[in-house]
Design an enzyme around this catalytic site. Structure first.
Site, short mmCIF file in Angstrom:
data_model
loop_
_atom_site.label_atom_id
_atom_site.label_comp_id
_atom_site.label_asym_id
_atom_site.label_seq_id
_atom_site.Cartn_x
_atom_site.Cartn_y
_atom_site.Cartn_z
CD GLU A 119 21.95 -4.85 6.23
OE1 GLU A 119 22.89 -4.90 5.00
OE2 GLU A 119 21.57 -3.69 6.49
CG ASP A 153 25.05 -6.23 -4.15
OD1 ASP A 153 24.71 -5.38 -3.05
OD2 ASP A 153 24.17 -7.19 -4.04
#
Length: 276
Positions: free
Chosen positions: A53, A64
């Site tokens: 990824e 995040d």
């Protein structure tokens, strides 16, 4: 669904044959700089990553945690943009035709680049799939369906709060694999409870033939191995980008330790997943 088998489909088929879970590694494109980021992709594969990824840097990555936020900031400061991110994939693809690459991130950088142009350029560069965390199923016409039509996998996130009413919408146009977010909240901030994760993965798998992988909070080989017992793969991101951060020099520059430390961590994770 995509029109033909993708590299992601082929990789999971090979892993099923080997009776081995996937190790999916996340790094941010351009972190800590363009050249090191390019080299790290090769290191990840060599150390045992099955799928990569590649984060698309964005100034406001709200899902995040601090580690991945910091990696985005480092990349942007070093001049990373979507053109350079696709160039990293293009260069990697010239050396590696087999390892799947999934671009992961937020819709804003794609929208700014232009959806149609992005899908065309991503496909041409050798991207295999997309994870765009802030585009809901209700907006599938916008990006998901055109991506599928172009032959890219569109991978969706399911979470502990995705109930049985919501799950069908999440799964409807998903392809490649389903990414189960093992904790509520942001990445890299808590450890998942293994038994809970296994129960949730089982629930999702009863509704889809797609592989289900688990991410958010997986930091060690031991953890990865425990979680993989009930899933088709594990995703490790924050632990890798934290390793990059800790290896940098005083001015945030890569050192001779940067690639070495990342390789050691990924090798440990790969060994743990490959153990009988």
């Amino acid at each position: 669904m995509t029109k033909h088998e993708t590299r992601i489909d082929a990789r999971f088929a090979a892993l099923r044959k080997d009776k081995r879970p996937a190790l999916i590694t996340f790094v941010t494109a351009g972190d800590p700089d363009f050249e090191t980021s390019k080299a790290l992709l090769d290191d990840l594969v060599e150390a045992g990553a099955d799928i990569i990824e590649l984060g698309m840097p964005f100034s406001d990555p709200m899902a995040d945690g601090p580690a991945i936020q910091a990696s985005s900031q480092r990349a942007l400061k070093a001049g990373q943009n979507m053109h350079k991110t696709l160039q990293i994939v293009r260069d990697f693809r010239a050396r590696d035709q087999a390892t799947p690459i999934v671009l992961m991130g937020y819709y804003n950088p794609i929208y700014v680049y232009g959806n149609e142009r992005f899908i065309k350029d991503a496909k041409a560069a050798g991207v295999d799939g997309l994870i765009v965390v802030d585009v809901p199923p209700e907006a599938d016409d916008e990006l998901c369906l055109p991506a599928l039509k172009a032959g890219l996998n569109f991978i969706r996130l399911a979470t502990p709060t995705t109930d049985k009413e919501r799950l069908p919408a999440v799964l409807k146009n998903t392809s490649g694999f389903v990414y189960y977010v093992s904790i509520t909240g942001i990445t890299g901030t808590a450890a998942p409870v293994v038994a809970d994760v296994h129960n949730q993965v089982k629930r999702i798998k009863s509704s889809t033939p797609l592989p289900v992988v688990v991410g958010f909070g997986v930091r060690s080989g031991e953890q990865a191995r425990a979680i993989s017992k009930g899933a088709d793969g594990v995703v490790v991101g924050s632990a890798i980008v934290s390793t990059i951060e800790k290896s940098l020099g005083l001015k945030g520059e890569p050192t001779s330790d940067t690639r070495k430390r990342v390789t050691e961590l990924v090798r440990e994770l790969s060994s743990a997943l490959s153990a009988d």
